[in-house]
Design a protein around this motif. Sequence first.
Motif, mmCIF file in Angstrom:
data_model
loop_
_atom_site.group_PDB
_atom_site.id
_atom_site.type_symbol
_atom_site.label_atom_id
_atom_site.label_comp_id
_atom_site.label_asym_id
_atom_site.label_seq_id
_atom_site.Cartn_x
_atom_site.Cartn_y
_atom_site.Cartn_z
ATOM 1 N N ASN A 150 0.734 -1.196 -0.038
ATOM 2 C CA ASN A 150 -0.033 -0.037 0.109
ATOM 3 C C ASN A 150 0.790 1.364 -0.122
ATOM 4 N N HIS A 151 1.949 1.121 -0.755
ATOM 5 C CA HIS A 151 2.831 2.411 -0.976
ATOM 6 C C HIS A 151 2.919 2.729 -2.381
ATOM 7 N N ILE A 152 3.279 3.912 -2.532
ATOM 8 C CA ILE A 152 3.549 4.303 -3.756
ATOM 9 C C ILE A 152 4.797 3.677 -4.444
ATOM 10 N N ASP A 153 4.749 3.479 -5.839
ATOM 11 C CA ASP A 153 6.149 2.970 -6.588
ATOM 12 C C ASP A 153 5.873 3.566 -8.072
ATOM 13 N N VAL A 154 6.142 4.936 -7.982
ATOM 14 C CA VAL A 154 5.858 5.655 -9.131
ATOM 15 C C VAL A 154 6.768 6.856 -8.994
ATOM 16 N N GLY A 155 7.167 7.458 -10.437
ATOM 17 C CA GLY A 155 7.906 8.528 -10.386
ATOM 18 C C GLY A 155 7.090 9.686 -10.694
ATOM 19 N N LEU A 156 7.402 10.944 -11.152
ATOM 20 C CA LEU A 156 6.824 12.094 -11.503
ATOM 21 C C LEU A 156 5.422 12.076 -12.117
ATOM 22 N N LEU A 157 5.571 11.385 -13.184
ATOM 23 C CA LEU A 157 4.056 11.138 -14.076
ATOM 24 C C LEU A 157 3.151 10.443 -13.246
ATOM 25 N N GLY A 158 3.694 9.395 -12.476
ATOM 26 C CA GLY A 158 2.562 8.708 -11.797
ATOM 27 C C GLY A 158 2.047 9.244 -10.451
ATOM 28 N N THR A 159 2.732 10.366 -10.072
ATOM 29 C CA THR A 159 2.154 11.010 -8.892
ATOM 30 C C THR A 159 0.908 11.612 -9.123
ATOM 31 N N ARG A 160 0.836 12.046 -10.283
ATOM 32 C CA ARG A 160 -0.740 12.858 -10.625
ATOM 33 C C ARG A 160 -1.718 11.704 -10.972
ATOM 34 N N THR A 161 -1.268 10.326 -11.325
ATOM 35 C CA THR A 161 -2.201 9.304 -11.931
ATOM 36 C C THR A 161 -2.528 8.369 -10.798
ATOM 37 N N ILE A 162 -1.827 8.090 -9.876
ATOM 38 C CA ILE A 162 -1.930 6.732 -9.200
ATOM 39 C C ILE A 162 -3.119 7.241 -8.103
ATOM 40 N N LEU A 163 -3.149 8.358 -7.296
ATOM 41 C CA LEU A 163 -4.207 8.549 -6.385
ATOM 42 C C LEU A 163 -5.416 8.755 -7.121
ATOM 43 N N GLY A 164 -5.594 9.533 -8.233
ATOM 44 C CA GLY A 164 -6.592 9.784 -8.789
ATOM 45 C C GLY A 164 -7.201 8.524 -9.614
ATOM 46 N N SER A 205 -1.574 8.646 2.891
ATOM 47 C CA SER A 205 -1.032 8.896 4.337
ATOM 48 C C SER A 205 -0.240 7.924 4.979
ATOM 49 N N GLN A 206 0.655 7.228 4.224
ATOM 50 C CA GLN A 206 1.551 6.407 4.697
ATOM 51 C C GLN A 206 2.544 7.229 5.510
ATOM 52 N N VAL A 207 3.393 6.577 6.379
ATOM 53 C CA VAL A 207 4.354 7.455 7.024
ATOM 54 C C VAL A 207 5.753 6.722 7.044
ATOM 55 N N THR A 208 5.764 5.518 6.259
ATOM 56 C CA THR A 208 7.112 4.645 6.215
ATOM 57 C C THR A 208 7.334 4.692 4.487
ATOM 58 N N TYR A 209 8.637 4.654 4.533
ATOM 59 C CA TYR A 209 9.223 4.792 3.123
ATOM 60 C C TYR A 209 8.619 3.769 1.913
ATOM 61 N N PRO A 210 8.263 4.166 0.773
ATOM 62 C CA PRO A 210 8.197 5.532 0.374
ATOM 63 C C PRO A 210 6.990 6.304 0.428
ATOM 64 N N SER A 211 6.973 7.300 0.775
ATOM 65 C CA SER A 211 5.777 8.164 0.868
ATOM 66 C C SER A 211 6.093 9.682 1.349
ATOM 67 N N TRP A 212 4.950 10.352 1.062
ATOM 68 C CA TRP A 212 4.970 12.101 1.433
ATOM 69 C C TRP A 212 5.177 12.050 3.139
ATOM 70 N N GLY A 213 4.325 11.115 3.566
ATOM 71 C CA GLY A 213 4.477 11.027 5.086
ATOM 72 C C GLY A 213 5.628 10.710 5.697
ATOM 73 N N TRP A 214 6.818 10.083 4.879
ATOM 74 C CA TRP A 214 7.923 9.531 5.331
ATOM 75 C C TRP A 214 8.743 11.063 5.405
ATOM 76 N N TRP A 215 8.528 11.929 4.367
ATOM 77 C CA TRP A 215 9.472 12.873 4.314
ATOM 78 C C TRP A 215 8.944 13.846 5.597
ATOM 79 N N ILE A 216 7.378 13.860 5.939
ATOM 80 C CA ILE A 216 7.085 14.697 6.938
ATOM 81 C C ILE A 216 7.651 14.262 8.167
ATOM 82 N N LYS A 217 7.719 12.899 8.523
ATOM 83 C CA LYS A 217 7.931 12.211 9.663
ATOM 84 C C LYS A 217 9.618 12.673 9.845
#
Length: 887
Positions: free
Chosen positions: A709-723, A739-751
Amino acid sequence: MRLLLGMLLLVCTACMQSNQIQLTDLKVEHLDHPLGMDASNPRFSWKFEKSAPLTIQDQYEIFLSTDSLKLLNKEGIIWSKHGKSTTNLITYDGDSLKPFTKYYWGVSVVGASGQKSPLNISSFETGMMGTKQWEGEWITDNEDVDLKPAPYFRKEFGLEKNVVKARAYIVAAGLYELYINGSKVGDHRLDPVYTRFDKRNTYVTYDVTEYIKENQVAIGVLLGNGWYNHQSTAVWLFDRAKWRKRPRFCLNIRITFDDGTTKLLTTDKTWKTSLAPVVFNSIYTGEHYNANLEQKGWNTVNFDDQLWKSSLEVEAPSNNIVSQSIPPIRTVKVLQPVSMKKMSDKRYIFDLGQNISGITKLRISGDKESIVQVTHSEQLDSVGNLDLSNINMHYRPEDTLDPFQTDIYILSGAGDQVFAPKFNYKGFQYVEVKSSTPVVLEKDDLSGLFMHTDVRPIGKIHSSNKLLNSIWKATNNSYCSNLFGYPTDCPQREKNGWTGDAHINIQTGLYNYDGITVYEKWMKDHMDEQQPNGVLPSIIPTWGGWGYDWGNGPDWTSTITIIPWELYQFYGDDHALKMMYEPMKRYVDYISSISYGGGLTDWGLGDWVPVKSVTPKELTSSIYYYVDASILAKAAKHFGRQDDFEKYTSLSRQIKKAINDKYLDPTTGIYGKGFQTEQSAPLYWGIVPDSLVEKVTKGLVDAVEKADNHIDVGLLGTRTILGALSQNGYADLAYKVASQVTYPSWGWWIKNGATTLYENWDIHATADISKNHIMFGAIGGWLYSGLGGILPDPEDPGFKHIILKPNIVAGLDQFEAKFQSPQGEIVSRWETDADGTILYQARIPSNSTATLFLDVDTVKFQGDTLSFSEVFTKELSPGTYIFEVKR
């Protein structure tokens, strides 16, 4: 939870207290009271006041005059228009507007129930309205592009009569600061904004009436290099730009006296010039200032300029001088350090607590000739020293005299002095102040000035998930940090207008900020950069060589189609779409000329900086080729271009077939190897055949679950994966990913302490490791569309009709999205009670309607349980609604 019911009661009570429609937010060219406007057919727009009765506009009347008092009585009208229509965007179609003229315009409307608004009046003032109005000469001090100190210019003028109005019009190649009688004019920073200088130059207009209070006037101008005379060296090669010359400018000041006569002050060779204490300035690296070279009073009357030389008259950089009709770059926020560490009596390190774009202001005293270096970084090393290794890899210095992200001040010894660069900005959180002699500093001696194009915030996200709130704030911090008259990728390492970053994050920008004018300006930059065959560079503006042979292609430069289309969807304004129609055709036709396999292309960069899985570049580039052709077909239909509509509709179908024939396994619903971008991009952009959407979605879900349940995308996939997930019945899974908090995720950065978005999912990567990139910021738009469900209707854009598809996801007890659409504020909000009952609130503004879709099990409205099959659907008129629902 019952707070929502109370809110509804307050809204209804406010509505009953007023029975007259009130208008607000009157704008011209999407700007408030613009000064020095050049548009020959300006656009007028308005909204309904939020507290006024909610209604649909039935009729409008709009009037134009040069006399505000007469306008109130509808006298002295030079143009008017009326209609039975809901439109709140009208384009002027009267006689040619005069330059240097203040116009007043008024609008009144009648609501569907017969309520009438009073005549609401606003104003705008025209500027040059073309290059022929410019007088005087462009001037500089010399033609040596390698000369480091910035030049001063000054001129004194005598005025015999009382001034009632004064306007300054200034155009420069480079950057400038304008002074009158010792005072800096305005609060703008880094004017003018960056353009392709040999194609287009912008001027700025200032009301300088209050600056001219004496009969003797001293005008001073300080010029900086900006992008025009790039003296720092880096891989982007801006030091080799073919336009590069010593900075230059032209100034016209138009003065009106109390007897109605006028006087024009202009630049010419009689202006005097001298070198300034700004001994070096680079938009890319830093600024150096020698306080011992200050010339006190240089911009005031009676200054002795006998040792100054005459200015040099020069040719204009281009013949196309236009008004800079966008919000200016300003200091938007001042940050004080959260800590200061004294490393020695000569070295201090400050922490602002947040990564920003901008500059520092330093108060310091020390011995005469002491050299103070102020270095800015995004991170510290393991022992607490500044570490620039993540942002200086593209810098190619030829000596040690121009350190990266470093300002250098030479003290005069005259007590406390305050230093702040004038012609530079940086990306940073940490600041090192290092002196050649001992100095004493306190924490409040340094401040950080957060600078960016001052676009108005129009969106707000708040939820019960603090992490989600932090991601939204970090995304906005990165977006603003990368808006300096054009959208950039990062404010430190590059400052480049990377096209891919911009179109991926266009919805993040438009949901959160009123940025249409910046994007329209940037589309003109596209026109300046487009080659005759339709090709665009990967960074815009560029210097005329870099970016045409690497980094471009439809996955990046689809900005030319996507951004005008999104502006039309969000604002209901087709101005950019019309302006870019022919450039779009040239661009799509060029891709067609190099395509193969019935509609495929591998021209592009691909899914840049992926987590792990690498999607074939041919797949993503071909998908964007399809997006371009589809948008062009829709634009052709909108403008009544039937032949083009048929041609590009057929082309888009052909591309779709070619993609599916090569990459889609119809038996399994798998594209390629089934990576997240491979599955989500075809779903999001409409490539998947209708009969296979469920299978392809299942393949995407499997890919996400395989990644825990984590992302495995690059730039182009960030717009399409959630949508793609939230649009196809898996919003809960999209929320888990977001809302993940472990790598890789936006939440990992925030954490790990991020206050902005990073360039790489891996915070320990060895490359692509800027800590303030908007590249992965598409989540900021998805919060409004994928959770709040606030969507424009392509059949009635500008949110005249709203598609409202909230996704009330498990685990998110409270969520609110507020968005100031061109019609007014849209609210999509829910709150969960202890028993699992959810109150969903929607607010539809005046002059809008909406179709609400709720994918829930039960719905109660006004005490009644409503029956429905599968998805609850309800048409909404303006108003506030609360539904009790259960999932």
